[in-house]
Write a protein that holds these residues in place. Structure first.
Motif, PDB file in Angstrom:
ATOM      1  N   ILE A 157      51.218 -43.156  55.094  1.00 57.01           N
ATOM      2  CA  ILE A 157      50.087 -43.743  55.812  1.00 57.01           C
ATOM      3  C   ILE A 157      50.310 -43.643  57.317  1.00 57.01           C
ATOM      4  O   ILE A 157      51.391 -43.979  57.816  1.00 57.01           O
ATOM      5  CB  ILE A 157      49.897 -45.221  55.398  1.00 57.01           C
ATOM      6  CG1 ILE A 157      49.755 -45.352  53.877  1.00 57.01           C
ATOM      7  CG2 ILE A 157      48.700 -45.826  56.115  1.00 57.01           C
ATOM      8  CD1 ILE A 157      48.601 -44.569  53.288  1.00 57.01           C
ATOM      9  N   SER A 158      49.295 -43.201  58.014  1.00 53.83           N
ATOM     10  CA  SER A 158      49.339 -43.156  59.475  1.00 53.83           C
ATOM     11  C   SER A 158      49.162 -44.564  60.034  1.00 53.83           C
ATOM     12  O   SER A 158      48.187 -45.254  59.708  1.00 53.83           O
ATOM     13  CB  SER A 158      48.228 -42.239  60.003  1.00 53.83           C
ATOM     14  OG  SER A 158      47.999 -42.457  61.374  1.00 53.83           O
ATOM     15  N   GLY A 159      50.094 -44.995  60.889  1.00 55.72           N
ATOM     16  CA  GLY A 159      49.990 -46.324  61.475  1.00 55.72           C
ATOM     17  C   GLY A 159      48.753 -46.492  62.327  1.00 55.72           C
ATOM     18  O   GLY A 159      48.072 -47.516  62.277  1.00 55.72           O
ATOM     19  N   SER A 160      48.417 -45.483  63.127  1.00 58.51           N
ATOM     20  CA  SER A 160      47.245 -45.582  64.002  1.00 58.51           C
ATOM     21  C   SER A 160      45.958 -45.571  63.193  1.00 58.51           C
ATOM     22  O   SER A 160      45.002 -46.304  63.510  1.00 58.51           O
ATOM     23  CB  SER A 160      47.248 -44.432  65.015  1.00 58.51           C
ATOM     24  OG  SER A 160      47.219 -43.170  64.355  1.00 58.51           O
ATOM     25  N   ARG A 161      45.905 -44.755  62.144  1.00 55.43           N
ATOM     26  CA  ARG A 161      44.713 -44.735  61.299  1.00 55.43           C
ATOM     27  C   ARG A 161      44.563 -46.048  60.530  1.00 55.43           C
ATOM     28  O   ARG A 161      43.442 -46.520  60.306  1.00 55.43           O
ATOM     29  CB  ARG A 161      44.783 -43.559  60.325  1.00 55.43           C
ATOM     30  CG  ARG A 161      44.713 -42.200  60.993  1.00 55.43           C
ATOM     31  CD  ARG A 161      44.868 -41.081  59.978  1.00 55.43           C
ATOM     32  NE  ARG A 161      45.026 -39.785  60.618  1.00 55.43           N
ATOM     33  CZ  ARG A 161      45.288 -38.656  59.964  1.00 55.43           C
ATOM     34  NH1 ARG A 161      45.412 -38.682  58.639  1.00 55.43           N
ATOM     35  NH2 ARG A 161      45.429 -37.525  60.618  1.00 55.43           N
ATOM     36  N   LEU A 162      45.687 -46.611  60.138  1.00 56.22           N
ATOM     37  CA  LEU A 162      45.640 -47.905  59.453  1.00 56.22           C
ATOM     38  C   LEU A 162      45.075 -48.979  60.375  1.00 56.22           C
ATOM     39  O   LEU A 162      44.233 -49.792  59.963  1.00 56.22           O
ATOM     40  CB  LEU A 162      47.038 -48.295  58.977  1.00 56.22           C
ATOM     41  CG  LEU A 162      47.176 -49.661  58.302  1.00 56.22           C
ATOM     42  CD1 LEU A 162      46.332 -49.736  57.028  1.00 56.22           C
ATOM     43  CD2 LEU A 162      48.641 -49.957  57.979  1.00 56.22           C
ATOM     44  N   GLN A 163      45.530 -48.999  61.619  1.00 57.57           N
ATOM     45  CA  GLN A 163      45.007 -49.977  62.583  1.00 57.57           C
ATOM     46  C   GLN A 163      43.513 -49.782  62.785  1.00 57.57           C
ATOM     47  O   GLN A 163      42.752 -50.757  62.865  1.00 57.57           O
ATOM     48  CB  GLN A 163      45.751 -49.842  63.918  1.00 57.57           C
ATOM     49  CG  GLN A 163      47.203 -50.267  63.878  1.00 57.57           C
ATOM     50  CD  GLN A 163      47.373 -51.778  63.825  1.00 57.57           C
ATOM     51  OE1 GLN A 163      46.395 -52.524  63.777  1.00 57.57           O
ATOM     52  NE2 GLN A 163      48.614 -52.237  63.846  1.00 57.57           N
ATOM     53  N   HIS A 164      43.061 -48.536  62.862  1.00 53.12           N
ATOM     54  CA  HIS A 164      41.628 -48.267  63.017  1.00 53.12           C
ATOM     55  C   HIS A 164      40.859 -48.726  61.782  1.00 53.12           C
ATOM     56  O   HIS A 164      39.769 -49.323  61.899  1.00 53.12           O
ATOM     57  CB  HIS A 164      41.401 -46.770  63.256  1.00 53.12           C
ATOM     58  CG  HIS A 164      39.949 -46.396  63.357  1.00 53.12           C
ATOM     59  ND1 HIS A 164      39.175 -46.682  64.459  1.00 53.12           N
ATOM     60  CD2 HIS A 164      39.117 -45.786  62.452  1.00 53.12           C
ATOM     61  CE1 HIS A 164      37.941 -46.262  64.253  1.00 53.12           C
ATOM     62  NE2 HIS A 164      37.866 -45.699  63.053  1.00 53.12           N
ATOM     63  N   PHE A 165      41.424 -48.477  60.607  1.00 55.74           N
ATOM     64  CA  PHE A 165      40.789 -48.913  59.369  1.00 55.74           C
ATOM     65  C   PHE A 165      40.612 -50.426  59.357  1.00 55.74           C
ATOM     66  O   PHE A 165      39.538 -50.944  59.023  1.00 55.74           O
ATOM     67  CB  PHE A 165      41.631 -48.455  58.176  1.00 55.74           C
ATOM     68  CG  PHE A 165      41.210 -49.040  56.857  1.00 55.74           C
ATOM     69  CD1 PHE A 165      40.149 -48.501  56.135  1.00 55.74           C
ATOM     70  CD2 PHE A 165      41.885 -50.131  56.316  1.00 55.74           C
ATOM     71  CE1 PHE A 165      39.762 -49.041  54.920  1.00 55.74           C
ATOM     72  CE2 PHE A 165      41.513 -50.676  55.108  1.00 55.74           C
ATOM     73  CZ  PHE A 165      40.447 -50.131  54.405  1.00 55.74           C
TER      74      PHE A 165
END
Length: 306
Positions: free
Chosen positions: A231-239
């Protein structure tokens, strides 16, 4: 001799598992404890986190609904009896799902097979001071949780001002003027229990208040994500930042792209991410909200995949 059962209620994200962790740390070295964790979703994230603390206790997991629901209460009684007969704990701690309506407690403890094994000694209700005034008017479960409690712990008081805290106390006293009120941060409260002596709290009146079983399955939906994708940390934060009011709670374990693992706790827009040192399993998350769709949620979460 009948053993005491302690009930912990509280809405999603109020701090119930933090309270349970403190309870276990305080008493597990001296007493044989049985813990029942009731999750609305199919994965018991909190149980695994408590196991990682190194504290010794016996665990019974009841997933996929509230133990006080009329559709589960019969099978739960059987499971509880078997659990007690197998492990013979000195005391049992029941952490109800945040969506539980505990008025069904009357039917549960009126069963002869439980009366010969257990007695309800004390009920705690954990309140999140920062969300209570917003959620209580529209959620009957919160009101019922307060009404059956011996002690109400107003948690997260560091997140509100004095005026809000006063309003929270005032409303709670309207709902249950007999309960003891305790304010806390991170559920750090005094626990002085003697499992060999029944508590002086008026648990008979608690059961009497709930003599009509009013539990129905909560109008909540769950979605489960389980994947071996990193899992991408930055994409998770955006999600997470893109989630609206339809997502109440999201919790579980995440394997990040850099090879690290974290525990994720998301509740009403607030996120806590805690590094994990010894988790090697897949990414597993349980989401709770009033309008969640399993296929839609999982498809949206795929945007976080590497």
């Amino acid at each position: 001799m009948n053993m005491p059962l302690y009930l912990v209620t509280g809405f999603l994200g109020s701090g119930k598992t933090t309270f349970v962790s403190r309870f276990l740390e305080r008493y597990a070295s001296a007493w044989r404890l049985g813990l029942i964790q009731n999750e609305f979703g199919p994965l018991n994230i909190d149980g695994r986190q408590l196991r990682q603390s190194g504290v010794t206790f016996e665990l019974l997991e009841i997933n996929r609904g509230s133990v006080f629901c009329v559709c589960l209460i019969s099978s739960f009684k059987d499971s509880l009896c078997n659990f007690v007969d197998e492990y013979h704990p000195d005391a049992v701690l029941l952490e109800a799902t945040g969506l539980a309506d505990p008025l069904g407690i009357a039917e549960l403890f009126s069963a002869a097979e439980l009366q010969s094994r257990l007695f309800l000694d004390k009920t705690w209700c954990i309140i999140d001071a920062s969300t209570f005034l917003l959620l209580e008017p529209v959620n009957h479960c919160i009101r019922h949780q307060i009404r059956v409690a011996d002690e109400i712990i107003i948690n997260k008081i560091d997140r509100v001002n004095e005026q809000t805290l006063y309003a929270v106390k005032d409303r709670i006293e309207q709902l249950n003027p007999a309960a003891r009120l305790t304010c806390s941060m991170f559920c750090d409260v005094d626990l002085n229990l003697d499992f060999s002596t029944p508590n002086c709290c008026n648990n008979q009146s608690i059961v009497a208040q709930a003599d009509a079983v009013m539990q129905t399955r909560p109008s909540m939906q769950t979605a489960v994500v389980k994947t071996t994708h990193r899992i991408s940390g930055s994409r998770l934060q955006h999600f997470l930042s893109s989630q609206g009011s339809e997502l109440y709670r999201l919790k579980g374990f995440v394997q990040l792209a850099d090879g690290s693992a974290v525990s994720l706790q998301f509740c009403f827009g607030e996120t806590r991410i805690i590094p994990l040192m010894d988790y090697s399993g897949p990414t597993e998350l349980v989401a709770i909200g009033p309008t969640l769709s399993q296929p839609s949620f999982v498809n949206e979460f795929r945007s976080c995949f590497i």
